[in-house]
Write an enzyme that holds these catalytic residues in place. Structure first.
Site, PDB file in Angstrom:
ATOM      1  N   ASP A  97       0.858  -1.170   0.000  1.00  0.00           N
ATOM      2  CA  ASP A  97       0.000   0.000   0.000  1.00  0.00           C
ATOM      3  C   ASP A  97       0.903   1.231   0.000  1.00  0.00           C
ATOM      4  OD1 ASP A  97      -2.056   1.772   0.184  1.00  0.00           O
ATOM      5  OD2 ASP A  97      -2.690   1.204   2.196  1.00  0.00           O
ATOM      6  N   SER A  98       0.409   2.321  -0.548  1.00  0.00           N
ATOM      7  CA  SER A  98       1.250   3.501  -0.740  1.00  0.00           C
ATOM      8  C   SER A  98       1.396   4.344   0.508  1.00  0.00           C
ATOM      9  CB  SER A  98       0.631   4.388  -1.824  1.00  0.00           C
ATOM     10  OG  SER A  98      -0.631   4.858  -1.374  1.00  0.00           O
ATOM     11  N   GLY A  99       0.564   4.124   1.512  1.00  0.00           N
ATOM     12  CA  GLY A  99       0.461   5.044   2.636  1.00  0.00           C
ATOM     13  C   GLY A  99      -0.816   5.836   2.583  1.00  0.00           C
ATOM     14  N   GLY A 100      -1.646   5.581   1.576  1.00  0.00           N
ATOM     15  CA  GLY A 100      -2.901   6.309   1.443  1.00  0.00           C
ATOM     16  C   GLY A 100      -3.836   6.095   2.620  1.00  0.00           C
ATOM     17  N   ASP A 149      -2.903   8.023  -2.617  1.00  0.00           N
ATOM     18  CA  ASP A 149      -4.245   8.569  -2.814  1.00  0.00           C
ATOM     19  C   ASP A 149      -4.719   9.250  -1.543  1.00  0.00           C
ATOM     20  OD1 ASP A 149      -4.415   6.046  -1.490  1.00  0.00           O
ATOM     21  OD2 ASP A 149      -6.560   6.018  -1.883  1.00  0.00           O
ATOM     22  N   GLN A 192     -11.523   6.896  -5.866  1.00  0.00           N
ATOM     23  CA  GLN A 192     -12.116   7.502  -4.682  1.00  0.00           C
ATOM     24  C   GLN A 192     -13.498   8.070  -5.041  1.00  0.00           C
ATOM     25  OE1 GLN A 192     -11.215   7.310  -1.573  1.00  0.00           O
ATOM     26  NE2 GLN A 192      -9.223   6.321  -1.880  1.00  0.00           N
ATOM     27  N   GLY A 219     -11.344   3.976  -0.158  1.00  0.00           N
ATOM     28  CA  GLY A 219     -12.262   4.903   0.479  1.00  0.00           C
ATOM     29  C   GLY A 219     -13.615   4.324   0.803  1.00  0.00           C
ATOM     30  N   ASP A 269      -8.261  -7.295   0.934  1.00  0.00           N
ATOM     31  CA  ASP A 269      -7.333  -7.382   2.062  1.00  0.00           C
ATOM     32  C   ASP A 269      -8.028  -6.825   3.289  1.00  0.00           C
ATOM     33  OD1 ASP A 269      -5.893  -4.631   3.186  1.00  0.00           O
ATOM     34  OD2 ASP A 269      -6.841  -4.393   1.228  1.00  0.00           O
ATOM     35  N   CYS A 307     -12.054 -28.323  10.465  1.00  0.00           N
ATOM     36  CA  CYS A 307     -11.011 -27.389  10.011  1.00  0.00           C
ATOM     37  C   CYS A 307      -9.653 -28.083   9.991  1.00  0.00           C
ATOM     38  CB  CYS A 307     -10.964 -26.176  10.931  1.00  0.00           C
ATOM     39  SG  CYS A 307      -9.676 -24.977  10.499  1.00  0.00           S
ATOM     40  N   CYS A 309      -6.691 -26.715  10.106  1.00  0.00           N
ATOM     41  CA  CYS A 309      -5.575 -25.937  10.658  1.00  0.00           C
ATOM     42  C   CYS A 309      -4.959 -26.634  11.864  1.00  0.00           C
ATOM     43  CB  CYS A 309      -6.028 -24.517  11.019  1.00  0.00           C
ATOM     44  SG  CYS A 309      -6.894 -24.359  12.591  1.00  0.00           S
ATOM     45  N   CYS A 312      -6.921 -26.356  15.237  1.00  0.00           N
ATOM     46  CA  CYS A 312      -8.064 -27.259  15.410  1.00  0.00           C
ATOM     47  C   CYS A 312      -7.639 -28.713  15.498  1.00  0.00           C
ATOM     48  CB  CYS A 312      -9.059 -27.056  14.270  1.00  0.00           C
ATOM     49  SG  CYS A 312      -9.937 -25.464  14.346  1.00  0.00           S
ATOM     50  N   HIS A 338      -6.053 -20.198  12.941  1.00  0.00           N
ATOM     51  CA  HIS A 338      -7.403 -20.663  12.592  1.00  0.00           C
ATOM     52  C   HIS A 338      -8.141 -19.644  11.730  1.00  0.00           C
ATOM     53  CE1 HIS A 338     -11.406 -22.330  12.775  1.00  0.00           C
ATOM     54  NE2 HIS A 338     -11.830 -21.109  13.081  1.00  0.00           N
TER      55      HIS A 338
END
Length: 380
Positions: A97-100, A149, A192, A219, A269, A307, A309, A312, A338
């Site tokens: 990410d750019s820091g936006g 942005d 945006q 946004g 994300d 599950c 994982c 579990c 998990h």
């Protein structure tokens, strides 16, 4: 590197497919864990690499944050140590990410030149420009980088949203001009416009005209309801290229994911799985489970017997409750294992539903269980 989506299945506007980068491919829809400072909180890189849902879905792309990494340890340090992949020990793909998001969360001073931040570490002042964000991310060496942005909070006045749109558009053009379109790094533009449908359409048109390597919608999930978010998302998607990946930033609750997939989003994300884990909340097919509840004190059952994982397979609810109650760091790690495994399985089921033409049924099931879960949780 301009990225294209090789569509393998569709169901309405939803699509499943693969995206090819110079380092490898990733499948969509995809959920990308957030490693803000070069690490998923409470997990080591090799642990993340070993997580897999029952259908084999794993972490294929991991996020890092430009703002934090440029301050500590410094982008030049990361570059000297081989770039983010070697530095973190991650063999998969990486997106920075750019820091936006910090424009939203830290409220820096904004002007045509860029964003003036005060370091959260030592109070020093830093100017992050569109060109500087590109150069910093080139040093970090991620496979996909984002333009700088302006992410306005919601609700905001139309004037504030217009100003954010204009700065985002101006900075996007400068970032596009500064970026060296090479075979090893893609640059995504960001849309945006808040919840204003006409502004979303305008921002998407202006962003796509710059011919980016992929596109993100930013946004959203910053204070609005899901009922406000989804029409704004649709307005943006109507103006974005259909043959390139589309990324909805910072959204990770199951209802918003499946509803956004149904509208044509490919990438997500969010810190939601790991943040909830650190507070003892587990994701299950039946909804959220608070492992700190007294009823689990003597439970010898796993969180979910189905599950795959390690949490579990090996540990009981009673043990997890104990660790959480006494504040053992292992609790955050085990619950994160998990929750991320569950999230990978969820997007895997979403991908399978598209291929089977049963996404509408999945949407109904998810809404019944998760309709009150709310939008995602932004940054780490």
């Amino acid at each position: 590197m301009k990225l294209t989506l090789d569509v393998t299945a569709t169901d309405g506007r939803a699509r499943a497919g693969t995206v090819t980068t110079s380092r490898g491919t990733f499948r969509t829809p995809i959920f990308m864990p957030v490693g803000t400072r070069g690490s998923i909180r409470a997990l080591m890189t090799h642990e993340l690499a070993g997580l897999a849902a029952a259908d084999g879905t794993q972490a294929e792309v991991v996020l890092g944050n430009t703002y934090h990494l440029m301050l500590r340890p410094g982008a030049d340090v990361v570059a000297d140590l081989g770039g983010l992949h070697r530095f973190t020990g991650w063999d998969g793909l990486m997106l920075t990410d750019s820091g936006g998001y910090q424009v939203f969360s830290l409220e820096p001073k904004l002007h045509d030149g860029g964003a003036e931040f005060r370091s959260t570490y030592d109070g020093s002042t830093h100017l992050l420009t569109p060109e500087g964000a590109v150069a910093t991310q080139e040093l970090l060496g991620a496979d996909i980088q984002m333009v700088l942005d302006v992410c306005a909070p919601l609700p905001s006045s139309r004037q504030v949203l217009r100003e954010a749109l204009e700065l985002t558009a101006s900075w996007a053009a400068r970032a596009r001009a500064a970026h060296r379109r090479t075979e090893d790094q893609a640059l995504f533009g960001i849309v945006q416009g808040g919840a204003e449908l006409d502004l979303r359409k305008e921002s998407a048109r202006r962003t796509s005209e710059l011919d980016f390597d992929g596109y993100a919608v930013g946004g959203l999930s910053v204070g609005e309801t899901r009922e406000e978010m989804l029409p704004a998302l649709e307005a943006a998607l109507d103006e974005l290229p259909e043959d390139q990946p589309r990324y909805l930033m910072g959204v990770g609750d199951p209802v918003s994911i499946v509803e956004s997939v149904a509208r044509g989003i490919d990438m997500f994300d969010c810190v939601l799985p790991t943040r909830l884990a650190r507070h003892g909340t587990l994701l299950t097919d039946d909804g959220r489970l608070n492992i700190k509840r007294a009823e689990f004190a003597r439970s010898d059952d796993p969180v979910d017997a189905a599950c795959p994982c390690a949490t579990c397979r090996r540990y009981s609810r009673g043990y997890l409750r104990h660790l959480s109650a006494v504040g053992e760091p292992a609790a955050a790690s085990l619950c994160s294992v998990h929750n991320l495994t569950w999230m990978f399985g969820f997007v895997g089921r979403t991908r399978a539903a598209i291929a089977a033409g049963t996404l509408e049924s999945l949407r109904r099931d998810v809404a019944e269980v998760w309709s009150g879960s709310g939008p995602g949780l932004g940054d780490a």
